[in-house]
Design a protein around this motif. Structure first.
Motif, mmCIF file in Angstrom:
data_model
loop_
_atom_site.group_PDB
_atom_site.id
_atom_site.type_symbol
_atom_site.label_atom_id
_atom_site.label_comp_id
_atom_site.label_asym_id
_atom_site.label_seq_id
_atom_site.Cartn_x
_atom_site.Cartn_y
_atom_site.Cartn_z
ATOM 1 N N LYS A 1 0.757 -1.314 0.501
ATOM 2 C CA LYS A 1 0.376 -0.620 0.202
ATOM 3 C C LYS A 1 1.003 1.324 -0.211
ATOM 4 O O LYS A 1 0.778 2.124 -0.641
ATOM 5 C CB LYS A 1 -0.887 0.357 1.061
ATOM 6 C CG LYS A 1 -1.679 1.125 1.389
ATOM 7 C CD LYS A 1 -3.035 1.172 2.411
ATOM 8 C CE LYS A 1 -3.059 -0.013 2.898
ATOM 9 N NZ LYS A 1 -4.326 -0.425 4.127
ATOM 10 N N ALA A 2 2.083 1.175 0.746
ATOM 11 C CA ALA A 2 2.637 1.936 0.749
ATOM 12 C C ALA A 2 3.467 1.979 -0.276
ATOM 13 O O ALA A 2 4.534 3.573 -0.632
ATOM 14 C CB ALA A 2 3.904 2.466 2.044
ATOM 15 N N GLY A 3 3.807 1.599 -1.377
ATOM 16 C CA GLY A 3 4.885 1.813 -2.560
ATOM 17 C C GLY A 3 5.025 0.644 -3.098
ATOM 18 O O GLY A 3 6.074 1.082 -3.570
ATOM 19 N N ALA A 4 5.600 0.006 -2.165
ATOM 20 C CA ALA A 4 6.468 -1.096 -2.776
ATOM 21 C C ALA A 4 6.313 -1.614 -3.225
ATOM 22 O O ALA A 4 5.125 -2.486 -3.751
ATOM 23 C CB ALA A 4 7.073 -1.946 -1.698
ATOM 24 N N LYS A 5 7.363 -2.006 -4.869
ATOM 25 C CA LYS A 5 6.948 -2.963 -6.056
ATOM 26 C C LYS A 5 7.700 -4.259 -5.933
ATOM 27 O O LYS A 5 7.346 -5.315 -6.495
ATOM 28 C CB LYS A 5 7.066 -2.218 -7.201
ATOM 29 C CG LYS A 5 6.617 -1.128 -7.551
ATOM 30 C CD LYS A 5 5.109 -1.191 -7.485
ATOM 31 C CE LYS A 5 4.871 0.138 -8.155
ATOM 32 N NZ LYS A 5 3.105 0.198 -7.973
ATOM 33 N N GLY B 1 0.108 -9.384 -3.881
ATOM 34 C CA GLY B 1 -0.459 -8.899 -5.115
ATOM 35 C C GLY B 1 0.248 -9.097 -5.992
ATOM 36 O O GLY B 1 1.070 -9.668 -6.903
ATOM 37 N N ALA B 2 0.432 -7.514 -7.113
ATOM 38 C CA ALA B 2 0.625 -7.636 -7.819
ATOM 39 C C ALA B 2 2.287 -7.249 -7.626
ATOM 40 O O ALA B 2 2.979 -7.535 -8.578
ATOM 41 C CB ALA B 2 0.173 -6.405 -8.841
ATOM 42 N N ALA B 3 2.388 -7.744 -6.791
ATOM 43 C CA ALA B 3 3.942 -7.151 -6.040
ATOM 44 C C ALA B 3 4.952 -7.835 -5.948
ATOM 45 O O ALA B 3 4.335 -9.532 -6.188
ATOM 46 C CB ALA B 3 4.039 -6.741 -5.106
ATOM 47 N N HIS B 4 6.148 -7.945 -6.489
ATOM 48 C CA HIS B 4 6.971 -9.043 -6.788
ATOM 49 C C HIS B 4 7.734 -9.863 -5.573
ATOM 50 O O HIS B 4 7.552 -8.750 -4.583
ATOM 51 C CB HIS B 4 7.780 -9.276 -8.454
ATOM 52 C CG HIS B 4 8.915 -9.672 -8.111
ATOM 53 N ND1 HIS B 4 9.347 -8.157 -7.915
ATOM 54 C CD2 HIS B 4 10.177 -10.109 -7.418
ATOM 55 C CE1 HIS B 4 10.885 -8.423 -8.319
ATOM 56 N NE2 HIS B 4 11.622 -9.439 -7.814
ATOM 57 N N VAL B 5 7.692 -10.928 -5.181
ATOM 58 C CA VAL B 5 8.137 -11.677 -4.112
ATOM 59 C C VAL B 5 9.526 -12.662 -4.115
ATOM 60 O O VAL B 5 9.424 -13.360 -4.607
ATOM 61 C CB VAL B 5 6.741 -12.328 -3.140
ATOM 62 C CG1 VAL B 5 6.869 -13.507 -3.984
ATOM 63 C CG2 VAL B 5 7.582 -13.065 -1.727
#
Length: 329
Positions: free
Chosen positions: A159-163, A194-198
């Motif tokens: 939510k804070a903007g980390a991709k 979600g869409a952020a890569h892990v």
């Protein structure tokens, strides 16, 4: 040498590759994974002396290494201003005069990696650069906070903007051989991203055996990890060549069986340019050129960039400069 294309693909693997959807836990595959320590150590020991590059070829490889760095600050005394300075270095990782002498443009690092509280200043400082912010999460580095809080932390960082989210696994699941628990944990973390890569941090120095490293690597990929990463950088033993060889071969095996490419990130203790060259050579030999791009390979590092810049200055001028001239932040 124009690095613009590299910069544009330096970020999320799902932009350039079909994202790993994961698969059902295959315990036969997991239990069948073995690791011959003596053979692995012999293979790893041959690499530093056998694979070396010189002159303009070395400079080109070092520039490639820069594009693959997750420039990192994970200190208790981090401040917003320190992070902003780090982000300025991420945007311009090598002095402009050196880049002009080398004929290079458009070079950036792969990402900037910070704690959750530093995401906001990093996102602000990197706006318009195309460089993503990676956040360490899930009770980093020990991963022992309550599970629901670890999952919530991922959501807050996204939510804070980390991709990109670098999660830490529960080492006890590996040490107890509870592969179902590790799979379920990793799958939950992946869903929370979600869409952020892990990136799944295995903390390999605390897993006991190379066989455990191989099995944990497979389980995390089966559960949907985009990257597997050696270490938090806080363990007594972090990235090593034998551990890297085991993890890289697990990645190769997964790709051969599923068709999905998983990224690799060694982290902790990689501070010299010559070490970066060795890791790049290992990737090239074991996985091939496709993995020599920042969407599938990263170094977790803080001081590595400074040493690489010194080596590039030596290549251009014939003289080494003082380390303080290449400060990171």
């Amino acid at each position: 040498m124009d690095m613009t294309d590299t910069a544009q693909t330096a970020h999320l693997p799902q932009v350039t590759e079909p994202r790993n959807p994961g698969m059902a836990l295959d315990l036969d595959w997991v239990h069948g994974a073995q690791a011959n320590r003596s053979a692995i150590e012999r293979r790893a020991a041959t690499l530093p002396g056998r694979r070396s590059v010189k002159k303009e070829y070395q400079a080109a490889w070092l520039l490639k290494a820069i594009s693959c760095i997750d420039l990192t600050t994970l200190a208790g005394d981090d401040t917003a201003n320190r992070v902003r300075r780090l982000c300025a270095k991420a945007r311009q990782p090598v002095h402009v005069d050196l880049l002009e002498a080398l004929g290079v443009g458009g070079l950036t690092v792969g990402a900037v990696c910070v704690y959750h509280d530093m995401i906001a200043p990093a996102v602000d400082a990197l706006e318009g650069s195309g460089i993503p912010v990676a956040a360490v999460s899930t009770g980093f580095p020990a991963g022992l906070s309550p599970f629901h809080l670890r999952v919530a932390e991922i959501g807050e960082s996204v939510k804070a903007g980390a991709k990109e989210i670098d999660i830490v696994i529960s080492r006890r699941h590996v040490l107890e051989g509870d592969w179902q628990a590790l799979y379920d944990e990793m799958k939950t973390f992946r869903e929370a991203c979600g869409a952020a890569h892990v990136k799944a941090i295995l903390a390999t120095g605390e897993l006991g055996t190379l066989r455990n490293v191989a099995r944990a690597s497979l389980v995390c990929m089966m559960a949907g990890a985009d990257f597997i990463k050696t270490s938090t950088g806080k363990e007594a033993v972090n990235a090593t060549l034998p551990v890297s060889l085991v993890m890289i071969r697990a990645i190769r095996d997964y790709h051969e069986r599923t068709g999905y490419r998983i990224g690799y990130k060694p982290a902790g203790g990689i501070s010299k340019a010559k070490d970066a060259l060795t890791y790049l050579a290992l990737i090239k030999e074991e996985l091939g050129d496709r993995w020599l791009r920042p969407d599938l390979f990263r170094f977790g590092a803080s001081s590595l960039l400074g040493d690489i810049e010194r080596q590039l200055e030596h290549h251009v001028t014939g003289a080494y400069s003082a380390g303080y001239r290449h400060a990171i932040a």
